[in-house]
Design a protein around this motif. Structure first.
Motif, PDB file in Angstrom:
ATOM      1  N   PRO A 642     -13.097  46.634  24.822  1.00 11.54           N
ATOM      2  CA  PRO A 642     -14.018  45.917  23.940  1.00 11.54           C
ATOM      3  C   PRO A 642     -14.169  44.459  24.350  1.00 11.54           C
ATOM      4  CG  PRO A 642     -11.894  46.235  22.866  1.00 11.54           C
ATOM      5  CD  PRO A 642     -11.820  46.962  24.169  1.00 11.54           C
ATOM      6  N   ALA A 643     -15.195  44.159  25.108  1.00 15.02           N
ATOM      7  CA  ALA A 643     -15.452  42.803  25.581  1.00 15.02           C
ATOM      8  C   ALA A 643     -16.870  42.754  26.161  1.00 15.02           C
ATOM      9  CB  ALA A 643     -14.424  42.380  26.623  1.00 15.02           C
ATOM     10  N   GLN A 644     -17.359  41.533  26.386  1.00 11.59           N
ATOM     11  CA  GLN A 644     -18.638  41.374  27.088  1.00 11.59           C
ATOM     12  C   GLN A 644     -18.430  41.446  28.598  1.00 11.59           C
ATOM     13  OE1 GLN A 644     -20.468  37.742  25.750  1.00 11.59           O
ATOM     14  NE2 GLN A 644     -20.300  38.290  23.576  1.00 11.59           N
ATOM     15  N   TYR A 645     -17.286  40.964  29.044  1.00 11.08           N
ATOM     16  CA  TYR A 645     -16.919  41.047  30.467  1.00 11.08           C
ATOM     17  C   TYR A 645     -15.398  41.122  30.525  1.00 11.08           C
ATOM     18  CZ  TYR A 645     -15.774  39.665  35.224  1.00 11.08           C
ATOM     19  OH  TYR A 645     -15.241  39.632  36.488  1.00 11.08           O
ATOM     20  N   ALA A 646     -14.880  41.896  31.470  1.00 13.99           N
ATOM     21  CA  ALA A 646     -13.424  42.063  31.569  1.00 13.99           C
ATOM     22  C   ALA A 646     -13.013  42.255  33.020  1.00 13.99           C
ATOM     23  CB  ALA A 646     -12.963  43.254  30.733  1.00 13.99           C
ATOM     24  N   ALA A 647     -11.982  41.532  33.422  1.00 14.86           N
ATOM     25  CA  ALA A 647     -11.360  41.705  34.738  1.00 14.86           C
ATOM     26  C   ALA A 647      -9.849  41.615  34.556  1.00 14.86           C
ATOM     27  CB  ALA A 647     -11.843  40.645  35.723  1.00 14.86           C
ATOM     28  N   PHE A 648      -9.122  42.514  35.211  1.00 19.10           N
ATOM     29  CA  PHE A 648      -7.673  42.593  35.034  1.00 19.10           C
ATOM     30  C   PHE A 648      -6.984  42.687  36.384  1.00 19.10           C
ATOM     31  CE2 PHE A 648      -9.532  44.414  31.233  1.00 19.10           C
ATOM     32  CZ  PHE A 648      -8.788  43.856  30.211  1.00 19.10           C
ATOM     33  N   PRO A 649      -5.781  42.102  36.502  1.00 20.17           N
ATOM     34  CA  PRO A 649      -4.913  42.427  37.638  1.00 20.17           C
ATOM     35  C   PRO A 649      -4.142  43.704  37.330  1.00 20.17           C
ATOM     36  CG  PRO A 649      -3.857  40.780  36.280  1.00 20.17           C
ATOM     37  CD  PRO A 649      -5.194  41.077  35.635  1.00 20.17           C
ATOM     38  N   ILE A 650      -3.534  44.295  38.335  1.00 21.66           N
ATOM     39  CA  ILE A 650      -2.676  45.458  38.107  1.00 21.66           C
ATOM     40  C   ILE A 650      -1.289  44.974  37.708  1.00 21.66           C
ATOM     41  CG2 ILE A 650      -1.569  47.443  39.191  1.00 21.66           C
ATOM     42  CD1 ILE A 650      -4.466  47.900  38.505  1.00 21.66           C
ATOM     43  N   ILE A 651      -0.848  45.392  36.541  1.00 17.85           N
ATOM     44  CA  ILE A 651       0.447  44.985  36.001  1.00 17.85           C
ATOM     45  C   ILE A 651       1.416  46.160  36.121  1.00 17.85           C
ATOM     46  CG2 ILE A 651       1.677  44.273  33.923  1.00 17.85           C
ATOM     47  CD1 ILE A 651      -0.067  42.109  35.135  1.00 17.85           C
ATOM     48  N   GLN A 652       2.617  45.901  36.606  1.00 13.49           N
ATOM     49  CA  GLN A 652       3.618  46.949  36.753  1.00 13.49           C
ATOM     50  C   GLN A 652       4.616  46.992  35.608  1.00 13.49           C
ATOM     51  OE1 GLN A 652       5.396  46.405  40.633  1.00 13.49           O
ATOM     52  NE2 GLN A 652       3.781  47.539  41.656  1.00 13.49           N
ATOM     53  N   GLN A 653       4.741  45.901  34.869  1.00 14.99           N
ATOM     54  CA  GLN A 653       5.670  45.857  33.743  1.00 14.99           C
ATOM     55  C   GLN A 653       5.017  45.112  32.589  1.00 14.99           C
ATOM     56  OE1 GLN A 653       8.815  43.851  35.975  1.00 14.99           O
ATOM     57  NE2 GLN A 653      10.139  45.619  35.683  1.00 14.99           N
ATOM     58  N   LEU A 654       5.140  45.669  31.405  1.00 12.49           N
ATOM     59  CA  LEU A 654       4.607  45.029  30.198  1.00 12.49           C
ATOM     60  C   LEU A 654       5.760  44.794  29.231  1.00 12.49           C
ATOM     61  CD1 LEU A 654       2.272  44.060  28.403  1.00 12.49           C
ATOM     62  CD2 LEU A 654       1.984  46.430  27.633  1.00 12.49           C
ATOM     63  N   PHE A 655       5.959  43.521  28.852  1.00 11.39           N
ATOM     64  CA  PHE A 655       7.015  43.162  27.902  1.00 11.39           C
ATOM     65  C   PHE A 655       6.378  42.472  26.699  1.00 11.39           C
ATOM     66  CE2 PHE A 655       9.070  42.767  32.149  1.00 11.39           C
ATOM     67  CZ  PHE A 655       9.982  43.808  32.019  1.00 11.39           C
ATOM     68  N   VAL A 656       6.776  42.880  25.525  1.00 12.20           N
ATOM     69  CA  VAL A 656       6.283  42.274  24.288  1.00 12.20           C
ATOM     70  C   VAL A 656       7.469  42.021  23.379  1.00 12.20           C
ATOM     71  CG1 VAL A 656       4.865  42.581  22.232  1.00 12.20           C
ATOM     72  CG2 VAL A 656       4.013  43.339  24.441  1.00 12.20           C
ATOM     73  N   ARG A 657       7.572  40.798  22.895  1.00 12.32           N
ATOM     74  CA  ARG A 657       8.620  40.452  21.939  1.00 12.32           C
ATOM     75  C   ARG A 657       7.946  39.824  20.720  1.00 12.32           C
ATOM     76  NH1 ARG A 657      12.616  41.177  18.761  1.00 12.32           N
ATOM     77  NH2 ARG A 657      12.226  39.521  17.277  1.00 12.32           N
ATOM     78  N   MET A 658       7.806  40.602  19.639  1.00  8.35           N
ATOM     79  CA  MET A 658       7.183  40.053  18.441  1.00  8.35           C
ATOM     80  C   MET A 658       7.738  40.631  17.144  1.00  8.35           C
ATOM     81  SD  MET A 658       3.337  41.646  18.876  1.00  8.35           S
ATOM     82  CE  MET A 658       2.834  40.057  19.394  1.00  8.35           C
ATOM     83  N   SER A 659       8.624  41.597  17.206  1.00  8.30           N
ATOM     84  CA  SER A 659       9.155  42.162  15.980  1.00  8.30           C
ATOM     85  C   SER A 659      10.132  41.196  15.325  1.00  8.30           C
ATOM     86  CB  SER A 659       9.864  43.492  16.269  1.00  8.30           C
ATOM     87  OG  SER A 659      10.512  43.973  15.122  1.00  8.30           O
ATOM     88  N   THR A 660      10.137  41.166  13.974  1.00  8.45           N
ATOM     89  CA  THR A 660      11.081  40.324  13.232  1.00  8.45           C
ATOM     90  C   THR A 660      12.007  41.164  12.365  1.00  8.45           C
ATOM     91  OG1 THR A 660       9.482  40.076  11.423  1.00  8.45           O
ATOM     92  CG2 THR A 660       9.481  38.399  13.154  1.00  8.45           C
TER      93      THR A 660
END
Length: 886
Positions: A642-660
């Motif tokens: 969902p965007a008007q334009y989108a470009a991405f690199p290839i990511i090998q690892q995704l880390f998310v820290r947001m839980s409380t």
């Protein structure tokens, strides 16, 4: 592959009931340590009767010592909710083997008995086995096999200890080292894999010794522990390199709500629920697998999928025809698995299931031509390949086999009576003489039931309605109102009153039910002989049917992406070296509020790899950074975004820290979990990672939280990872703002007074350059949402007092004094250099130096006393002194 029949149970083994293995819901016996395995002609083996109890590998003594099983269920549920196969209803065996060393190599083999799949992998892991644990968590096996020598107390391996700690709730079984054989693994691949895939698999596993050994152990375990056989050349075997997919840890899966909504497990407000427009169970499973393991290969499959989705969004007629054709498919994966997993003993229910499976295959074969026709105008490579696999001539031999033995008008039914009639008359007449006799008996008994009902109606002046269910067979329903002025006839037995009805039977009807059941069972058993011959002929074509099934699953997923792209205005992403989004939208929030959601822009490259996001509470910081990670996952599974334009690199690892959240089960506080997850991230992050950090350090004191956030930020900057760091620590923006690669951004907010004197805050939800400039935005938000004014006033006074105290401390601090002294001395030095070059006479110069000395001493005394001054520590030549010198 055939497995041994259940060996006779030796005397004195009653204490071994705890050692039975729960596979395919069937109790099994132990594995014999001294068993001599003799290859079976179909690729399996036979096992002689088990020797004495003392030699049993899984004796009660060794089981209590070696088996690792914990009863923690909370972790189990969380893993199954995030597993590749959704393994609550899947039986999955995992074998693990390792090579000891500085950088250990780990072999893995997963065999899904439910869907007839085997996945082999070999990983070069670290000493903490992060990739191995992640891989096992993704597949969520019901049983993990490990070499028995690694389970001994004095030689217990580090890998086993980590698996026990990280995968609580999973049964761990030790298996004798002799079953971990590369030669046996290669033999199993040769005998079980699809013939067309053999050469490719051999090339893929060449040199992967440990993965091959694990495959041998897993197959041996199934062979020796289950009363089932896997038919030769019918197992879907594939090798999966770990570097081909993005690594997403369990915490990230939950934080991003990739598979399941955190608040409501049944809600579709998650990425899987958003994209799951699939029409078949196979397509849904493939979508789930891709979300949890996005691809890192650009040309194949990502570009092929983009092209296919692009074509489906342009050719509406083809798209609608494909979606219409997909509705005709059931869960073909499990259906075909039932054909190749053969029980050793035949019972009436297995014969019934065989007939149902044949009819399911018939429905599958019948539905393929319509899908082939729907793909007639396809031009992209991926859709053309799928159409090629679904050619009618590939499935026509199976259709001919079924047509030769099964009545043409027999189809799958849903009502119990229709299903029984369908199974009875499935096989064509004339194929088996005794079968025709049994059918005639069945028909006559059924006609007797209807005649009996007519006699009841005539003799007792009642209006019976004939009903049928699987438990009672035929029974009668009568209205209670018909017996208000008379008694219910005694001929009616087993009476049950339900609302306005009487449900009952007669003795004659019960006897006829037994007669019909006997003739039905006889017909089923006689039909089973024909069905088994038909199955043997169909199994030759099972590899082709599985390929068609996988192609249909992939097409279903691609069509679901096309459905999302057309109905929600998604765009095709580009793959490059930078992450650039214009008008990007959070896919889940957008669906909840399509009119109110505010799009945002994102840009990150080597010069802007670490971005600090600040802003008021509720300004949209968390939504903004979550959006980036969700769109990255969508792009790497082949979906439009969902965007008007989108470009991405290839990511090998995704880390998310947001839980409380804290963890009561693990006895860990919010801050403890936060530090553990950050330690995991810092230990595995690299330049091919995408990291999302939200409010780091707020679980402890402000000073310690800021210090930890600053230290971790420095480490993240040095990792060269793409990082979005949302925080309320304003000091971070000042300290890190000058670092290379760091960019300060904030979510804009407007604050203004309204007529009644109250404060109104307007969240613009728009990303803007620089750190947030507003002060006391927490108090302003509290006032805007109606918090009592008297409390706000007290809070403002406290805030101002604290700010004043902090400023005074800064002014009087030793470091501040030292800075001011140095600045004063530097200014004096500059002034003296100017005077040396000036043309002043000696009298004027002496007078000025005297005044300069007094001013310097006065200001230095002021600094030592800790006083505050609005003047800068700069000594300038006054204008009147310049005039006097003239």
């Amino acid at each position: 592959m055939e497995s041994p029949t259940d060996p006779s149970r030796p005397s004195g083994s009653s204490s071994r009931s705890s050692t039975t293995l729960r596979l395919l819901k069937t109790p099994v016996n132990s594995i014999s340590r001294a068993s001599s395995l003799t290859p079976h002609p179909t690729g399996g083996s036979s096992v002689p009767p088990r020797p004495s109890t003392s030699t049993s590998q899984f004796s009660s003594t060794s089981s209590s010592r070696q088996r690792r099983h914990t009863s923690t269920t909370s972790g189990r549920k969380s893993r199954s909710a995030s597993s590749i196969w959704g393994s609550d209803s899947h039986e999955i065996i995992c074998a693990v083997s390792e090579a000891r060393g500085v950088s250990p190599t780990v072999g893995l083999a997963f065999v899904n008995i439910t869907t007839n799949e085997a996945v082999l992998s070999q990983i070069c892991d670290s000493q903490f086995y992060v990739k191995t644990c992640h891989k096992i968590q993704m597949y969520d096996p019901s049983t993990i096999l490990i070499i028995n020598t690694a389970c001994a107390p004095n030689t217990k391996s580090t890998l086993l200890s980590i698996i026990e700690e990280e995968l609580r709730g999973t049964t761990i079984e030790p298996l004798d080292r002799k079953y971990w054989s590369e030669n046996a693994g290669l033999d199993f691949i040769q005998s079980l894999a699809f013939r067309e895939d053999l050469e490719a698999i051999k090339v893929a596993i060449k040199g992967n010794f440990y993965a091959t050994c694990c495959f041998a152990a897993a197959i041996k375990y199934i062979e020796l522990s289950c009363r089932v056989s896997i038919v030769s050349h019918s197992l879907r075997v594939r090798y999966q390199p770990s570097e081909d997919t993005m690594m997403i840890d369990i915490s990230t899966i939950h934080s991003l709500e990739l598979i399941q909504n955190l608040q409501n497990a049944k809600s579709k407000d998650c990425l899987f629920g958003l994209l799951n427009e699939t029409l078949t169970p196979m397509g849904s499973r493939m979508l789930r697998s891709n979300i949890l393991q996005p691809s890192c290969q650009v040309d194949n499959p990502l570009m092929l999928r983009y092209d296919a989705v692009d074509e489906l969004t342009v050719k509406e007629d083809m798209f609608f025809e494909i979606r219409k054709a997909l509705k005709g498919f059931v869960d073909v994966e499990k259906l075909l698995t039932m054909l190749v997993i053969v029980p050793h003993q035949s019972f009436i229910h297995t014969a019934v299931q065989t007939i149902n499976n044949i009819l399911g295959v018939k429905a599958f074969i019948t539905a393929i031509p319509s899908l082939y026709e729907a793909l007639g105008t396809a031009r992209t490579d991926l859709l053309s390949r799928i159409r090629e696999i679904c050619r009618p001539e590939l499935t026509q031999p199976v259709a001919d086999l079924i047509a030769a033995a099964i009545n043409e008008d027999v189809t799958a039914m849903k009502s119990p009576l229709d299903m029984r009639n369908q199974r009875t008359y499935a096989v064509k007449s004339g194929v088996h003489g005794l079968l025709d006799v049994a059918r005639q008996t069945y028909k006559e008994a059924t006609e007797d039931v209807h005649r009996h009902l007519e006699e009841l109606s005539r003799d007792h002046d009642i209006s019976p309605v004939l009903k049928f269910d699987s438990y009672r067979q035929y029974w009668i329903r009568l209205r209670q109102s018909d017996f208000e002025d008379r008694d219910v006839p005694d001929i009616l037995i087993n009476r049950v009153r339900k609302n306005a009805w009487i449900e009952c039977q007669t003795l004659a009807l019960v006897q006829l039910n037994h007669r019909i059941t006997d003739s039905h069972n006889e017909a089923i058993m006689l039909s089973d002989k024909v069905m088994q011959e038909l199955l043997d002929a169909i199994r030759v074509h099972v590899p082709g049917l599985f390929r068609a099934c996988e192609s249909i699953a992939l097409l279903d997923m691609i069509a679901a992406f096309g459905q999302c792209a057309t109905t929600r205005e998604y765009v095709r992403p580009e793959i490059g070296n930078s992450l650039a989004l214009k008008g990007a939208r959070h896919p889940i929030c957008e669906r909840a509020n399509p009119e109110r959601f505010v799009p945002n822009d994102v840009f990150a490259n080597d010069q802007h790899r670490f971005q600090i996001i600040t802003g008021c509470n509720m300004s949209g910081k968390s939504t903004y950074i979550r959006m980036i990670s969700l769109l990255q996952v969508m792009a790497q599974i082949g979906c439009f975004v969902p965007a008007q334009y989108a470009a991405f690199p290839i990511i090998q690892q995704l880390f998310v820290r947001m839980s409380t959240d804290d963890s009561i089960e693990a006895n860990m506080s919010t801050f403890s979990l936060e530090m553990r997850e950050m330690a995991f991230i810092l230990g595995n992050i690299n330049e091919r990672s995408l990291t999302i950090i939200d409010e780091l350090g707020r679980g402890t004191s402000t000073r310690d939280g800021l210090a930890i956030a600053l230290a971790i930020s420095e480490a993240l900057i040095q990792s060269n990872s793409l990082v979005w760091f949302a925080t309320h620590f304003q000091q971070l923006t000042k300290v890190l703002g000058s670092r290379p690669g760091v960019l300060n951004l904030h979510l804009a907010t407007e604050t203004h007074d309204v007529d009644d004197g109250n404060l109104k805050m307007t969240m613009l939800y728009k990303i803007t350059s620089g750190p947030v400039q507003k002060e006391n935005y927490g108090l302003n938000l509290a006032r805007a949402i109606g918090f009592p004014e008297r409390f706000i006033e007290v809070a403002e006074d406290v805030s101002m007092s604290l700010a004043k105290t902090i400023d005074e401390k800064k002014q009087s601090s030793q470091s501040r004094k030292l800075l001011r002294r140095r600045k004063l001395i530097l200014n004096l030095h500059d002034t003296l250099l100017q005077l040396r070059e000036s043309d002043m006479d000696d009298a004027a110069l002496g007078s000025y130096l005297k005044r300069l000395q007094d001013e310097f001493v006065a200001r230095m005394d002021e600094i030592e006393r800790g006083g505050q001054t609005d003047r800068e520590e700069i000594i300038e030549i006054p204008d009147d002194e310049d005039e006097s010198s003239e």
